[in-house]
Design a protein around this motif. Structure first.
Motif, PDB file in Angstrom:
ATOM      1  N   PHE A 134      36.084  42.292  24.248  1.00 28.53           N
ATOM      2  CA  PHE A 134      37.443  41.902  23.882  1.00 28.53           C
ATOM      3  C   PHE A 134      38.458  42.788  24.594  1.00 28.53           C
ATOM      4  CE2 PHE A 134      41.214  42.122  21.185  1.00 28.53           C
ATOM      5  CZ  PHE A 134      41.533  40.770  21.096  1.00 28.53           C
ATOM      6  N   ASP A 135      38.215  44.088  24.612  1.00 27.75           N
ATOM      7  CA  ASP A 135      39.132  45.012  25.275  1.00 27.75           C
ATOM      8  C   ASP A 135      39.187  44.751  26.777  1.00 27.75           C
ATOM      9  OD1 ASP A 135      39.680  46.268  22.861  1.00 27.75           O
ATOM     10  OD2 ASP A 135      38.047  47.703  23.125  1.00 27.75           O
ATOM     11  N   ARG A 136      38.066  44.398  27.356  1.00 28.83           N
ATOM     12  CA  ARG A 136      38.022  44.129  28.797  1.00 28.83           C
ATOM     13  C   ARG A 136      38.654  42.794  29.160  1.00 28.83           C
ATOM     14  NH1 ARG A 136      32.410  43.792  30.327  1.00 28.83           N
ATOM     15  NH2 ARG A 136      31.897  43.651  28.143  1.00 28.83           N
ATOM     16  N   SER A 137      38.985  41.958  28.179  1.00 29.99           N
ATOM     17  CA  SER A 137      39.566  40.644  28.437  1.00 29.99           C
ATOM     18  C   SER A 137      41.066  40.714  28.688  1.00 29.99           C
ATOM     19  CB  SER A 137      39.296  39.703  27.262  1.00 29.99           C
ATOM     20  OG  SER A 137      37.913  39.500  27.097  1.00 29.99           O
ATOM     21  N   PHE A 138      41.647  41.891  28.590  1.00 28.44           N
ATOM     22  CA  PHE A 138      43.077  42.059  28.793  1.00 28.44           C
ATOM     23  C   PHE A 138      43.329  43.168  29.789  1.00 28.44           C
ATOM     24  CE2 PHE A 138      42.565  40.108  24.704  1.00 28.44           C
ATOM     25  CZ  PHE A 138      43.554  39.140  24.685  1.00 28.44           C
ATOM     26  N   ARG A 139      44.461  43.066  30.464  1.00 26.95           N
ATOM     27  CA  ARG A 139      44.893  44.110  31.400  1.00 26.95           C
ATOM     28  C   ARG A 139      46.396  44.262  31.271  1.00 26.95           C
ATOM     29  NH1 ARG A 139      45.676  41.375  37.166  1.00 26.95           N
ATOM     30  NH2 ARG A 139      45.959  39.236  36.481  1.00 26.95           N
ATOM     31  N   PRO A 140      46.926  45.393  31.668  1.00 23.99           N
ATOM     32  CA  PRO A 140      48.367  45.585  31.546  1.00 23.99           C
ATOM     33  C   PRO A 140      49.128  44.852  32.652  1.00 23.99           C
ATOM     34  CG  PRO A 140      47.333  47.570  32.402  1.00 23.99           C
ATOM     35  CD  PRO A 140      46.235  46.609  32.059  1.00 23.99           C
ATOM     36  N   CYS A 141      50.280  44.331  32.302  1.00 25.96           N
ATOM     37  CA  CYS A 141      51.162  43.679  33.273  1.00 25.96           C
ATOM     38  C   CYS A 141      51.824  44.773  34.107  1.00 25.96           C
ATOM     39  CB  CYS A 141      52.219  42.862  32.531  1.00 25.96           C
ATOM     40  SG  CYS A 141      53.533  42.212  33.597  1.00 25.96           S
ATOM     41  N   ALA A 142      51.897  44.558  35.418  1.00 30.57           N
ATOM     42  CA  ALA A 142      52.530  45.540  36.301  1.00 30.57           C
ATOM     43  C   ALA A 142      54.040  45.578  36.081  1.00 30.57           C
ATOM     44  CB  ALA A 142      52.217  45.212  37.753  1.00 30.57           C
ATOM     45  N   GLY A 143      54.615  44.471  35.606  1.00 36.15           N
ATOM     46  CA  GLY A 143      56.064  44.408  35.422  1.00 36.15           C
ATOM     47  C   GLY A 143      56.551  45.065  34.145  1.00 36.15           C
ATOM     48  N   CYS A 144      55.903  44.758  33.001  1.00 35.27           N
ATOM     49  CA  CYS A 144      56.407  45.256  31.714  1.00 35.27           C
ATOM     50  C   CYS A 144      55.391  46.068  30.931  1.00 35.27           C
ATOM     51  CB  CYS A 144      56.895  44.083  30.856  1.00 35.27           C
ATOM     52  SG  CYS A 144      55.588  42.976  30.305  1.00 35.27           S
ATOM     53  N   GLY A 145      54.119  46.075  31.365  1.00 32.88           N
ATOM     54  CA  GLY A 145      53.096  46.855  30.680  1.00 32.88           C
ATOM     55  C   GLY A 145      52.452  46.153  29.500  1.00 32.88           C
ATOM     56  N   ALA A 146      52.829  44.912  29.218  1.00 32.92           N
ATOM     57  CA  ALA A 146      52.242  44.165  28.099  1.00 32.92           C
ATOM     58  C   ALA A 146      50.791  43.817  28.400  1.00 32.92           C
ATOM     59  CB  ALA A 146      53.037  42.888  27.857  1.00 32.92           C
ATOM     60  N   ASP A 147      49.981  43.683  27.361  1.00 28.75           N
ATOM     61  CA  ASP A 147      48.593  43.257  27.539  1.00 28.75           C
ATOM     62  C   ASP A 147      48.567  41.780  27.876  1.00 28.75           C
ATOM     63  OD1 ASP A 147      47.473  45.719  27.051  1.00 28.75           O
ATOM     64  OD2 ASP A 147      47.238  45.361  24.909  1.00 28.75           O
ATOM     65  N   VAL A 148      47.872  41.439  28.965  1.00 25.77           N
ATOM     66  CA  VAL A 148      47.802  40.069  29.462  1.00 25.77           C
ATOM     67  C   VAL A 148      46.339  39.697  29.653  1.00 25.77           C
ATOM     68  CG1 VAL A 148      48.542  38.502  31.307  1.00 25.77           C
ATOM     69  CG2 VAL A 148      49.986  40.423  30.674  1.00 25.77           C
ATOM     70  N   LYS A 190      53.340  36.338  29.869  1.00 24.97           N
ATOM     71  CA  LYS A 190      54.144  35.527  28.949  1.00 24.97           C
ATOM     72  C   LYS A 190      55.335  36.310  28.392  1.00 24.97           C
ATOM     73  CE  LYS A 190      51.342  36.429  24.875  1.00 24.97           C
ATOM     74  NZ  LYS A 190      50.551  35.840  23.815  1.00 24.97           N
ATOM     75  N   ASP A 191      55.329  37.649  28.536  1.00 29.07           N
ATOM     76  CA  ASP A 191      56.454  38.453  28.058  1.00 29.07           C
ATOM     77  C   ASP A 191      57.598  38.508  29.072  1.00 29.07           C
ATOM     78  OD1 ASP A 191      55.117  38.932  25.712  1.00 29.07           O
ATOM     79  OD2 ASP A 191      54.529  40.975  26.214  1.00 29.07           O
ATOM     80  N   CYS A 192      57.283  38.867  30.323  1.00 27.84           N
ATOM     81  CA  CYS A 192      58.354  39.030  31.316  1.00 27.84           C
ATOM     82  C   CYS A 192      58.350  37.958  32.405  1.00 27.84           C
ATOM     83  CB  CYS A 192      58.268  40.422  31.944  1.00 27.84           C
ATOM     84  SG  CYS A 192      56.845  40.674  33.040  1.00 27.84           S
ATOM     85  N   GLY A 193      57.268  37.168  32.509  1.00 28.57           N
ATOM     86  CA  GLY A 193      57.198  36.090  33.487  1.00 28.57           C
ATOM     87  C   GLY A 193      56.733  36.506  34.862  1.00 28.57           C
ATOM     88  N   SER A 194      56.376  37.767  35.053  1.00 31.61           N
ATOM     89  CA  SER A 194      55.900  38.240  36.356  1.00 31.61           C
ATOM     90  C   SER A 194      54.623  37.522  36.755  1.00 31.61           C
ATOM     91  CB  SER A 194      55.612  39.746  36.319  1.00 31.61           C
ATOM     92  OG  SER A 194      56.778  40.466  36.068  1.00 31.61           O
ATOM     93  N   ALA A 195      54.513  37.171  38.033  1.00 30.94           N
ATOM     94  CA  ALA A 195      53.287  36.556  38.533  1.00 30.94           C
ATOM     95  C   ALA A 195      52.219  37.646  38.628  1.00 30.94           C
ATOM     96  CB  ALA A 195      53.529  35.943  39.903  1.00 30.94           C
ATOM     97  N   LEU A 196      51.002  37.308  38.197  1.00 28.78           N
ATOM     98  CA  LEU A 196      49.902  38.261  38.213  1.00 28.78           C
ATOM     99  C   LEU A 196      48.899  37.877  39.281  1.00 28.78           C
ATOM    100  CD1 LEU A 196      49.360  38.457  34.367  1.00 28.78           C
ATOM    101  CD2 LEU A 196      50.553  40.112  35.798  1.00 28.78           C
ATOM    102  N   GLU A 197      48.274  38.880  39.844  1.00 26.66           N
ATOM    103  CA  GLU A 197      47.268  38.662  40.873  1.00 26.66           C
ATOM    104  C   GLU A 197      45.894  38.690  40.212  1.00 26.66           C
ATOM    105  OE1 GLU A 197      45.679  41.289  44.545  1.00 26.66           O
ATOM    106  OE2 GLU A 197      47.839  41.050  44.374  1.00 26.66           O
TER     107      GLU A 197
END
Length: 58
Positions: A25-39, A47-54
């Motif tokens: 479960f923990d490995r299923s998420f990573r931090p967003c480079a834009g806002c740091g939210a778990d994605v 879904k928090d800041c709308g930044s495109a993720l790679e």
């Protein structure tokens, strides 16, 4: 009918021991480079800041 007791390691309470948490479960998420939210790892954008993720393998 005779009564018998279970050995201590096989007692009734051993059935209800908590298992160690699987980190899948923990490995299923990573931090967003834009806002740091778990994605979620397979998400295309945050879904928090709308930044495109790679998407990364590995």
């Amino acid at each position: 009918m005779g009564r018998h007791s279970l050995p201590p390691e096989r007692g009734v309470l051993s059935i209800f021991k908590r298992r160690e948490r699987d980190d899948l479960f923990d490995r299923s998420f990573r931090p967003c480079a834009g806002c740091g939210a778990d994605v979620y790892v397979l998400a295309e954008d945050c879904k928090d800041c709308g930044s495109a993720l790679e998407l990364r393998a590995g």
